[in-house]
Each structure stands twice: as structure tokens, then as C-alpha cells.
Motif scaffolding. Structure first.
Motif, PDB file in Angstrom:
ATOM      1  N   LEU A 287       0.856  -1.188   0.000  1.00 33.42           N
ATOM      2  CA  LEU A 287       0.000   0.000   0.000  1.00 33.42           C
ATOM      3  C   LEU A 287       0.893   1.238   0.000  1.00 33.42           C
ATOM      4  O   LEU A 287       1.772   1.372   0.857  1.00 33.42           O
ATOM      5  N   TYR A 290       1.211   4.288   3.157  1.00 26.42           N
ATOM      6  CA  TYR A 290       0.099   4.250   4.113  1.00 26.42           C
ATOM      7  C   TYR A 290       0.507   4.762   5.491  1.00 26.42           C
ATOM      8  O   TYR A 290      -0.336   5.282   6.242  1.00 26.42           O
ATOM      9  N   LEU A 295      -5.282   5.016   5.733  1.00 23.57           N
ATOM     10  CA  LEU A 295      -5.356   3.686   5.138  1.00 23.57           C
ATOM     11  C   LEU A 295      -6.278   3.684   3.926  1.00 23.57           C
ATOM     12  O   LEU A 295      -5.989   3.057   2.906  1.00 23.57           O
ATOM     13  N   SER A 298      -4.596   5.396   0.958  1.00 23.72           N
ATOM     14  CA  SER A 298      -3.511   4.571   0.463  1.00 23.72           C
ATOM     15  C   SER A 298      -4.028   3.435  -0.410  1.00 23.72           C
ATOM     16  O   SER A 298      -3.470   3.147  -1.474  1.00 23.72           O
ATOM     17  N   SER A 302      -3.131   2.829  -4.488  1.00 24.46           N
ATOM     18  CA  SER A 302      -2.200   1.722  -4.710  1.00 24.46           C
ATOM     19  C   SER A 302      -2.702   0.897  -5.884  1.00 24.46           C
ATOM     20  O   SER A 302      -3.852   0.464  -5.901  1.00 24.46           O
ATOM     21  N   CYS A 334     -10.269   4.431   9.315  1.00 27.41           N
ATOM     22  CA  CYS A 334      -9.517   4.245   8.068  1.00 27.41           C
ATOM     23  C   CYS A 334      -9.258   5.556   7.345  1.00 27.41           C
ATOM     24  O   CYS A 334      -8.294   5.650   6.571  1.00 27.41           O
ATOM     25  N   TYR A 338      -2.945   7.397   9.420  1.00 27.25           N
ATOM     26  CA  TYR A 338      -2.627   6.049   9.897  1.00 27.25           C
ATOM     27  C   TYR A 338      -1.984   6.080  11.280  1.00 27.25           C
ATOM     28  O   TYR A 338      -2.280   5.246  12.138  1.00 27.25           O
TER      29      TYR A 338
END
Length: 577
Positions: A287, A290, A295, A298, A302, A334, A338
Motif C-alpha cells: 500500500l 500508508y 489507510l 492509500s 495503490s 480508516c 494512519y
């Protein structure tokens, strides 16, 4: 193949010193400096820093000059060649005749550490002025006799000073011999052209230059954790920019892991110095950035995950939300940074994703990639993939009127483990690049701009598109091309799409009316990573007299006049059908 034509790791040592310290240091004692020409990629930069460390150990004078293409390389050599007897070329110079291009003095020697393949045959067989630092197992060069033939000294016509005294039948025999020699030469030249075509047809990449120079430092007993970290970033750069297959990357990782174990065998309790660098091997989530992003963002940026979920569609976004919900990850968690996520969730994300990935059609290589982390003192861990992206983004950033050399020096700062500000700036720039890439991919798909030309797919970024400046550089354009191809194949109903390569063009210079064009191989040949567009571009341009510039060290990237696009592509379609 003649092994003397190649520089092994041990043989290169004479440039600086020998491992046993019994041979005079050639360059140092002669008080001559070494010219180092470095290509504009992260692997080359890491190799340059490794070499720089070795030179400093032996107090050898050197000049480092970054070069972006063949013309820049010629200019850099002319400007810096005075008094130079040794030239080291990193990730440049292998795939064209370096002596013919630079026209150096006879006493100048070139040492080429370049991952580009194939290596030009003149570089391979010029044992006097050109030395190659490469693994011979990665080279498959035709035999010398198939490529070179000594000129015959005798007169093929058979006429000489006393030919008038010879009887006619003997002269006829000489004429027959001359005809036979011409016939043999014609057949030899036809075979040579075929052999050369087969040899040069595909371009690919060999081992990382940074890894090879680290092995040199290891042989000299001058390796360190810092140099090992540079080798790791160089290998990671080859993976992230699709230069090496995953299998080859894993082989390199296994080789690096043994060095990591050797340099980092101490327990955590023994590492108390704030200046200590510790490197660790671990499986990493595939990812992008991240740890420095949310998250959710990311995953959306990705390539593997984004294409599996088709995050550019409403249905894809809904499916991603379901995936996160099934993992027990609240959307609010999320979507925040992160580092601010609940530690109980953050510590188990990798295992949770592994459990849920079969249900959503995800494979191990989509989610997990073996990688390395660096711990510097008491700071947070640095991921090799993050540092590579940060360094690449700064390298191709020409903001505030920076020149190429300025960007090169700023990118070197990212590799300096103590320069936190440079890393943060690089990561921020890398995020902007990823955001620009996903936006452009969405434009391509929404506007149906990825078009099948029969033997290949093609797409062009329109002039005036937001963030088009990012794609005027090779590495970012490469990532966009790959993202575009995978995204198109994920939504296309045509099963043949995975067998088609992609040609992508981006505006380069509005005033001059030029495009930067790249060609990448189809997904079905992903395990080989061989690219045939270098020769295809040259032939299509030659047949149409299109105004193109094949100046990049990557032959599958070229510049072209926008006005010549139509006739060039017509010729390319005819050529590849």
C-alpha cells in the motif's frame, strides 16, 4: 564469451585500491580525478552514494555529474573530461557505443555499471577502453565471429602487377574466387543483421547498480549498514518502476537479507545510540505511503488494490467499504491519518487483510511484498518503499525554477538519514504524484480514452489537463502507464486486452509542440519484463521521417513532435500487425 571483457567485483577494485593493499592506487597516486556520470533514477543515485563512500575512504578525487539523456551525457563529458583518464558511468552508457559517441582519447577508460539491457556489442567487445561491471550470467551476447569480420587484404578482382603474364584460365579461377568471397561476405552480413536484430529486439534490465556496488564494498571489507540501506533502496526502485520481475526482486531480497542479518545481529537492548541505524526484514503491505497517509487513501492510490476494487467507480467504492467493514475497521478510523489510528486495529491490519483477501479476489502479491525497514535512533521506522517513492518524486520535481542538478541534489538529501525535512517534503510530493496519477486514470476510463489500435492500446493526455506537469518525466509517466493499463484491463470486457501493450503520450513542451511517449509491454508478459518498443519506435520514425528524439537511456521512451503523431502511429500499427 571472453571473461576478460568484464569487470568482476574484485577487478574493479584497482580503480580505488586492492583488497590486499599491495597494488598502487592508480588514480590516487597519479593525482587524477575520476569522472562519475549518473543517470536520473533512484537506483543510480544510491549506487553513486555507495561509490562516493568508497572514494572518500581512499581519498580519491572525483567529480559527479547527473545526466538525463545521451545529449546531456555528451555535453557533461566534454565539459569535464580535461585531465580525466577514468570515467565511471552509472545506469547509463551500456546500450549504445560509448566510444563512438564520446570520441575519447585512447588513454581514457570507461567503467560501465548499468542495468540497461541489451549491452551494445561494441561495449562488450572493446576490451581496451570499456570495462563492464555486470553479472555475466545476465548477459547473452552473440559470439565475436558472428558480429565482426576482419577485412580481407587481397584484391578481390585478382589483378596484380604481373597478372598480364598469367594464362587466362588462372585469371578466371581468381575471378571465381572473388565471386565466392563476395557471396560468403553477403551471406555473413545477412546472418549478422539477423543476429543483431534478435539481440537488440527487446530491452530489459539487469541487477541493480546499487546492489552491485554494495557487493564491491563488501568485497573490499568497507560495507556498512548505511551502504546496505542504499542497496536496498536501489533494488526497491527497480520493483516500483517495473524494471525487474517480482521473482528477480525476491532473489535480490534474499541476497540482501543475509547482509542484513550480518550487520544487524544485535538485540534491541544493545542498540542505545541515538545515531545507530538498524535494518529489519519483514513482509510489507503493498500500500503506497500508508504510514504517511490514511489507510483508505492509500488503498485508493495503490495500483493493485485500486484496480481490484475499481475504486474510481461508485460500485468500487461501495465494495471497498464492505471490505473494510468485514475486516472490522471503522471507516472513521480508516480515513484518519494512519499514525492516529487505534493501536489495537493498526497492529493487526496485515493479518486481517490476509484473512479476507481470498473473498475479494486478492492474491498474496496484491497485498504483501517482502521489504526492509530502517530504524534510526528512536525515530519511527522508515520503509524502503516509502523512501524510494519520496526520492523519485523529488528527483523529477522542477519546482521554483530548479534545474535538473538542483533536483538531483535535493533528492540526495532524502537519502540522508538525518535529513527529516527532506524526507517529509519528498513524501508530500510523492502523495501529490499518486493523486495526479489516479485522477488521470479516472479521466482515461470515464472518457474512454484508452483506445485499441489493433496490435496495441494507446492513450494521450490532453493539453491543459490538471497536474500534467508530473507526467513530463519518465518515472512518473511509467507509473501512470502501468496504472492505466492495469485499470483498463480490470474493466475491459475484451479478454484480449491483457495481451496488448500500451503506448502513452503526455505533453512535454507546449512552445516546441512536443510529446513524451512511452511504450510498455502487456500484462501477460509481466514475468519477463521485456520491452520491444525501443526498436519499434525507431523503425516507425525512420519509415515516416517523423521528428522524434531517441535521447533517453530507456529506449522505450522518446520525444516526438505533436504534428507528426498521426503518421507515426499509422506506421507503428503497420509495423506491429
Amino acid at each position: 564469451m571472453n571473461m576478460s571483457l568484464f569487470l568482476s567485483v574484485e577487478n574493479l577494485v584497482f580503480i580505488m585500491a586492492t583488497t590486499k593493499r599491495v597494488v598502487v592506487k592508480v588514480i590516487w597516486n597519479m593525482k587524477k580525478r575520476v569522472l562519475v556520470l549518473v543517470a536520473f533514477d533512484v537506483d543510480a543515485m544510491c549506487a553513486c552514494k555507495v561509490l562516493q563512500s568508497l572514494f572518500q575512504c581512499d581519498q580519491i578525487l572525483y567529480t559527479i555529474v547527473p545526466v538525463v539523456g545521451k545529449e546531456d551525457l555528451e555535453r557533461a563529458y566534454l565539459e569535464n573530461s580535461e585531465g580525466v583518464k577514468h570515467v565511471i558511468m552509472i545506469n547509463c552508457g551500456a546500450n549504445f557505443d560509448i566510444v563512438e559517441t564520446l570520441q575519447p582519447l585512447e588513454n581514457v577508460k570507461f567503467y560501465i555499471c548499468d542495468s540497461h539491457r541489451p549491452v551494445d556489442i561494441h561495449n562488450v567487445y572493446n576490451a581496451v577502453q570499456v570495462k563492464l561491471l555486470m553479472k555475466e550470467t545476465e548477459l547473452s551476447v552473440p559470439e565475436y565471429d558472428l558480429l565482426f569480420r576482419d577485412e580481407e587484404s587481397e584484391d578481390e578482382s585478382g589483378n596484380d602487377s604481373d597478372s598480364s603474364d598469367r594464362p587466362v584460365p588462372k585469371k578466371k579461377r581468381f575471378d571465381d574466387e572473388a565471386i565466392e568471397r563476395r557471396r560468403e561476405r553477403r551471406l555473413w552480413e545477412e546472418n549478422r543483421n539477423k543476429v543483431l536484430f534478435d539481440y537488440n529486439q527487446f530491452s530489459s534490465f539487469g541487477s541493480s547498480a546499487a546492489l552491485l556496488l554494495f557487493e564491491l564494498a563488501w568485497k573490499m571489507s568497507k560495507d556498512s549498514n548505511d551502504l546496505l540501506w542504499l542497496a536496498i533502496i536501489g533494488v526497491t526502485d527497480q520493483l516500483l518502476h517495473y524494471k525487474t520481475p517480482r521473482e528477480k526482486y525476491i532473489e535480490d531480497v534474499m541476497a540482501l537479507q543475509s547482509h542484513v542479518s550480518r550487520h544487524n545481529h544485535r538485540d534491541d537492548v544493545d542498540i542505545i545510540s541515538i545515531n545507530c541505524l538498524k535494518i529489519m526484514y519483514d513482509d510489507e503491505m503493498n500500500l503506497s505511503l500508508y504510514r504517511h497517509w490514511s489507510l483508505f487513501d492509500s488503498i485508493c492510490h495503490s495500483i493493485n488494490m485500486a484496480c481490484k476494487f475499481k475504486v474510481w467507480t461508485l460500485k468500487g467504492q461501495k465494495r471497498l467499504h464492505e471490505f473494510l467493514a468485514e475486516m472490522g475497521l471503522p471507516l472513521t478510523q480508516c480515513k484518519q491519518k494512519y499514525s492516529s489510528m487505534d493501536s489495537s486495529l493498526k497492529g493487526n491490519i496485515k493479518n486481517i487483510i490476509k484473512e479476507q483477501m481470498p473473498k475479494y479476489g486478492l492474491e498474496d502479491e496484491d497485498v504483501i511484498v517482502p521489504s526492509f525497514f530502517a530504524q534510526y535512533g528512536f525515530r519511527n521506522k522508515l520503509c524502503a518503499m516509502d523512501i524510494t517513492l519520496a526520492c523519485a518524486s523529488i528527483l523529477e520535481s522542477f519546482e521554483n525554477g530548479n534545474t535538473g542538478t538542483d533536483s538531483f541534489l535535493l533528492a540526495l538529501d532524502v537519502l540522508d538519514r538525518s535529513n527529516v525535512n527532506a524526507k517529509e517534503k519528498g513524501i508530500e510530493m510523492a502523495r501529490k504524484q499518486l493523486q495526479a496519477i489516479i485522477k488521470q486514470v479516472q479521466i482515461f476510463l470515464d472518457m474512454h480514452q484508452v483506445i485499441s489500435a489493433g496490435p496495441f492500446l494507446y492513450a494521450f493526455i490532453q493539453e491543459g489537463t490538471p497536474d500534467v506537469k508530473f507526467f513530463a518525466h519518465p518515472q512518473c509517466l511509467m507509473r501512470l502507464a502501468r496504472f492505466t493499463l492495469e485499470a483498463h484491463c480490470s474493466v475491459s470486457r475484451n479478454k484480449r486486452s491483457k495481451t496488448l501493450p500500451l503506448v502513452l503520450g503526455a505533453p512535454l513542451d507546449r512552445e516546441q509542440g512536443t510529446l513524451l511517449v512511452i511504450g510498455i509491454p502487456p500484462l501477460s508478459l509481466d514475468e519477463e519484463r521485456k520491452n520491444f518498443f525501443g526498436k519499434a519506435f525507431e523503425q516507425a520514425a525512420s519509415s515516416t521521417n517523423a521528428r522524434t528524439l531517441h535521447d533517453k537511456f530507456d529506449t522505450f521512451i522518446m520525444e516526438m513532435k505533436t504534428d507528426d503523431r498521426s503518421k507515426f502511429f499509422d506506421a507503428l500499427i503497420s509495423l506491429l500487425q
